[in-house]
Design a protein around this motif. Structure first.
Motif, PDB file in Angstrom:
ATOM      1  N   ILE A 280     -15.451  15.606 -30.746  1.00 56.73           N
ATOM      2  CA  ILE A 280     -14.816  15.696 -32.058  1.00 56.73           C
ATOM      3  C   ILE A 280     -13.719  16.745 -32.014  1.00 56.73           C
ATOM      4  CG2 ILE A 280     -15.151  16.233 -34.499  1.00 56.73           C
ATOM      5  CD1 ILE A 280     -18.007  15.262 -34.246  1.00 56.73           C
ATOM      6  N   ALA A 281     -12.528  16.372 -32.428  1.00 51.44           N
ATOM      7  CA  ALA A 281     -11.400  17.306 -32.454  1.00 51.44           C
ATOM      8  C   ALA A 281     -10.517  16.968 -33.646  1.00 51.44           C
ATOM      9  CB  ALA A 281     -10.593  17.215 -31.154  1.00 51.44           C
ATOM     10  N   ALA A 282     -10.328  17.922 -34.523  1.00 52.31           N
ATOM     11  CA  ALA A 282      -9.485  17.718 -35.698  1.00 52.31           C
ATOM     12  C   ALA A 282      -8.456  18.840 -35.768  1.00 52.31           C
ATOM     13  CB  ALA A 282     -10.323  17.682 -36.971  1.00 52.31           C
ATOM     14  N   ALA A 283      -7.193  18.465 -35.743  1.00 54.09           N
ATOM     15  CA  ALA A 283      -6.106  19.441 -35.751  1.00 54.09           C
ATOM     16  C   ALA A 283      -5.605  19.662 -37.168  1.00 54.09           C
ATOM     17  CB  ALA A 283      -4.954  18.957 -34.869  1.00 54.09           C
ATOM     18  N   PRO A 284      -5.356  20.913 -37.570  1.00 57.87           N
ATOM     19  CA  PRO A 284      -4.705  21.152 -38.860  1.00 57.87           C
ATOM     20  C   PRO A 284      -3.354  20.441 -38.906  1.00 57.87           C
ATOM     21  CG  PRO A 284      -5.491  23.211 -37.902  1.00 57.87           C
ATOM     22  CD  PRO A 284      -5.611  22.168 -36.845  1.00 57.87           C
ATOM     23  N   LYS A 285      -2.999  19.958 -40.084  1.00 55.19           N
ATOM     24  CA  LYS A 285      -1.770  19.163 -40.216  1.00 55.19           C
ATOM     25  C   LYS A 285      -0.555  20.074 -40.456  1.00 55.19           C
ATOM     26  CE  LYS A 285      -3.875  16.332 -43.137  1.00 55.19           C
ATOM     27  NZ  LYS A 285      -4.109  15.188 -44.055  1.00 55.19           N
ATOM     28  N   PHE A 286      -0.165  20.816 -39.416  1.00 53.42           N
ATOM     29  CA  PHE A 286       1.034  21.636 -39.489  1.00 53.42           C
ATOM     30  C   PHE A 286       2.248  20.703 -39.391  1.00 53.42           C
ATOM     31  CE2 PHE A 286      -1.917  24.979 -38.101  1.00 53.42           C
ATOM     32  CZ  PHE A 286      -1.514  26.040 -38.900  1.00 53.42           C
ATOM     33  N   ALA A 287       2.858  20.423 -40.518  1.00 54.15           N
ATOM     34  CA  ALA A 287       3.959  19.461 -40.542  1.00 54.15           C
ATOM     35  C   ALA A 287       5.125  19.947 -39.692  1.00 54.15           C
ATOM     36  CB  ALA A 287       4.421  19.232 -41.978  1.00 54.15           C
ATOM     37  N   GLY A 288       5.564  19.086 -38.784  1.00 55.59           N
ATOM     38  CA  GLY A 288       6.705  19.383 -37.942  1.00 55.59           C
ATOM     39  C   GLY A 288       6.413  20.264 -36.752  1.00 55.59           C
ATOM     40  N   ALA A 289       5.145  20.661 -36.553  1.00 56.56           N
ATOM     41  CA  ALA A 289       4.797  21.550 -35.449  1.00 56.56           C
ATOM     42  C   ALA A 289       4.658  20.778 -34.138  1.00 56.56           C
ATOM     43  CB  ALA A 289       3.504  22.295 -35.756  1.00 56.56           C
ATOM     44  N   THR A 290       4.901  21.467 -33.027  1.00 52.98           N
ATOM     45  CA  THR A 290       4.813  20.831 -31.711  1.00 52.98           C
ATOM     46  C   THR A 290       3.410  20.854 -31.144  1.00 52.98           C
ATOM     47  OG1 THR A 290       5.326  22.872 -30.494  1.00 52.98           O
ATOM     48  CG2 THR A 290       7.187  21.525 -31.244  1.00 52.98           C
ATOM     49  N   GLY A 291       2.498  21.480 -31.848  1.00 54.58           N
ATOM     50  CA  GLY A 291       1.093  21.515 -31.432  1.00 54.58           C
ATOM     51  C   GLY A 291       0.284  22.105 -32.560  1.00 54.58           C
ATOM     52  N   ALA A 292      -1.027  22.214 -32.352  1.00 56.58           N
ATOM     53  CA  ALA A 292      -1.890  22.768 -33.388  1.00 56.58           C
ATOM     54  C   ALA A 292      -3.126  23.389 -32.772  1.00 56.58           C
ATOM     55  CB  ALA A 292      -2.290  21.680 -34.384  1.00 56.58           C
ATOM     56  N   PRO A 293      -3.592  24.500 -33.350  1.00 57.35           N
ATOM     57  CA  PRO A 293      -4.870  25.074 -32.891  1.00 57.35           C
ATOM     58  C   PRO A 293      -5.990  24.058 -33.082  1.00 57.35           C
ATOM     59  CG  PRO A 293      -3.715  26.567 -34.392  1.00 57.35           C
ATOM     60  CD  PRO A 293      -3.019  25.249 -34.456  1.00 57.35           C
ATOM     61  N   LEU A 294      -7.014  24.204 -32.271  1.00 53.62           N
ATOM     62  CA  LEU A 294      -8.084  23.212 -32.266  1.00 53.62           C
ATOM     63  C   LEU A 294      -9.404  23.918 -32.002  1.00 53.62           C
ATOM     64  CD1 LEU A 294      -7.884  20.062 -32.452  1.00 53.62           C
ATOM     65  CD2 LEU A 294      -8.150  20.021 -29.970  1.00 53.62           C
ATOM     66  N   ARG A 295     -10.448  23.464 -32.671  1.00 50.41           N
ATOM     67  CA  ARG A 295     -11.806  23.892 -32.330  1.00 50.41           C
ATOM     68  C   ARG A 295     -12.612  22.641 -32.013  1.00 50.41           C
ATOM     69  NH1 ARG A 295     -15.733  28.241 -35.453  1.00 50.41           N
ATOM     70  NH2 ARG A 295     -17.221  28.481 -33.714  1.00 50.41           N
ATOM     71  N   PRO A 296     -12.484  22.127 -30.798  1.00 49.02           N
ATOM     72  CA  PRO A 296     -13.167  20.882 -30.449  1.00 49.02           C
ATOM     73  C   PRO A 296     -14.660  21.105 -30.250  1.00 49.02           C
ATOM     74  CG  PRO A 296     -11.949  21.746 -28.584  1.00 49.02           C
ATOM     75  CD  PRO A 296     -11.668  22.661 -29.716  1.00 49.02           C
ATOM     76  N   LEU A 297     -15.405  20.070 -30.500  1.00 48.89           N
ATOM     77  CA  LEU A 297     -16.859  20.119 -30.384  1.00 48.89           C
ATOM     78  C   LEU A 297     -17.380  18.961 -29.540  1.00 48.89           C
ATOM     79  CD1 LEU A 297     -17.634  20.666 -34.191  1.00 48.89           C
ATOM     80  CD2 LEU A 297     -17.408  22.449 -32.437  1.00 48.89           C
ATOM     81  N   ALA A 298     -18.451  19.216 -28.825  1.00 48.90           N
ATOM     82  CA  ALA A 298     -19.196  18.153 -28.153  1.00 48.90           C
ATOM     83  C   ALA A 298     -20.556  18.058 -28.804  1.00 48.90           C
ATOM     84  CB  ALA A 298     -19.330  18.443 -26.672  1.00 48.90           C
ATOM     85  N   LEU A 299     -20.969  16.859 -29.181  1.00 50.85           N
ATOM     86  CA  LEU A 299     -22.287  16.597 -29.739  1.00 50.85           C
ATOM     87  C   LEU A 299     -23.116  15.903 -28.668  1.00 50.85           C
ATOM     88  CD1 LEU A 299     -20.644  17.154 -32.334  1.00 50.85           C
ATOM     89  CD2 LEU A 299     -21.978  15.372 -33.452  1.00 50.85           C
ATOM     90  N   VAL A 300     -24.266  16.485 -28.350  1.00 53.82           N
ATOM     91  CA  VAL A 300     -25.087  15.924 -27.279  1.00 53.82           C
ATOM     92  C   VAL A 300     -26.508  15.682 -27.786  1.00 53.82           C
ATOM     93  CG1 VAL A 300     -23.736  16.965 -25.451  1.00 53.82           C
ATOM     94  CG2 VAL A 300     -25.695  18.199 -26.379  1.00 53.82           C
TER      95      VAL A 300
END
Length: 300
Positions: A280-300
């Motif tokens: 699971i990875a959801a990026a904040p919607k920084f409009a016009g940005a070339t990337g975004a911080p991420l806090r990805p998760l693995a569910l096991v």
């Protein structure tokens, strides 16, 4: 099989671009079916002062408190507020390519060309990208293959400049009886994250990672994202250094429409022996940005 399909699926906030169009309710349900224990494993590195960065383009992370409880208490008392309510607020300055983050498709160009044949001249503006920005990165819930190559050379980690090639990917698939498929994310562990915040100079000076042929092998199988426990996912210095710079970024972002996820923390997954997981990875919607911080998760 190609990395992009030509439909016009939408998600709240913008059009889904590139390989992420392969994400469907069916891929989400299939990923969730992998969850057996209900454990959540955090795959994100910290964002903090002195976090690794590559100067001069990547500026340092700086945070200061723009409002403190003492001053806000005084101001509210003067306004006649009777309860003792103080608040603290911060102001942050940073490139969005610090810590664990995901690259938007507009992060790289091949000359003037950007993903989908767009021209950088018309897309790149002082105020940000007019197209291909981070607001178009959809929430990703899919199967992830966790490919651990850290012991490939009989050590605890791969050395900087060590390329992971097609033969290495194929050998991992054969040994684990797993294959990348459409809408997967692929997470590459090299063991390099041991240097994140412990030896930042070494962490950014070079790194193990995918070579161009390996990246093409993955994108041809329809993956939507490729991540790694390194600064750039690809091998640095490159296999054709110094004539060719960052070819994996150019191929994935410009040609294939596949997102890159950088500075992942994959050690906990390795310790648990996880080879496939719900990602699971959801990026904040920084409009016009070339990337975004991420806090990805693995569910096991």
């Amino acid at each position: 099989m190609t990395a992009c399909v030509h439909d016009h699926s939408q998600w709240p906030g913008g059009e889904t671009l590139g390989a992420c169009r392969l994400l469907t309710p069916q891929t989400t349900l299939a990923a969730l079916s992998l969850v057996r224990e209900g454990r959540v494993i955090d795959l994100g590195q910290s964002v903090q002062a002195d976090a690794p960065r590559i100067p001069p383009n990547q500026t340092p992370y700086v945070m200061s408190l723009s409002a403190r409880s003492a001053s806000t208490l005084r101001a509210r008392r003067a306004m006649g507020v009777e309860n003792e309510v103080g608040s603290n607020l911060e102001r942050v300055g940073m490139t969005l390519h610090v810590g664990t983050h995901i690259d938007a498709l507009g992060h790289f160009t091949i000359g003037d060309r950007m993903f989908g044949g767009r021209s950088a001249e018309s897309v790149v503006a002082d105020s940000g990208l007019t197209e291909l920005g981070a607001e178009h990165i959809p929430p990703i819930v899919t199967r992830a293959l966790v490919m651990d190559f850290s012991s490939l050379d009989d050590g605890a980690f791969l050395d900087a400049g060590r390329a992971i090639g097609v033969a290495d990917l194929e050998a991992w698939c054969g040994a684990c009886d797993l294959e990348p498929r459409e809408a997967d994310a692929v997470l590459i562990r090299t063991g390099w994250s041991r240097f994140y915040m412990t030896d930042n100079a070494r962490y950014v000076a070079g790194e193990p990672g995918l070579d161009l042929a390996a990246a093409r092998w993955l994108t041809a199988r329809g993956v939507v994202a490729i991540g790694a426990d390194t600064m750039a996912v690809e091998v640095l210095p490159g296999t054709d250094h110094p004539r060719i710079l960052m070819p994996v970024h150019q191929h994935c972002l410009v040609e294939a429409g596949v997102h890159l996820i950088e500075n992942l923390a994959l050690d906990a997954l390795a310790r648990a022996g996880v080879r496939e997981a719900c990602f699971i990875a959801a990026a904040p919607k920084f409009a016009g940005a070339t990337g975004a911080p991420l806090r990805p998760l693995a569910l096991v």
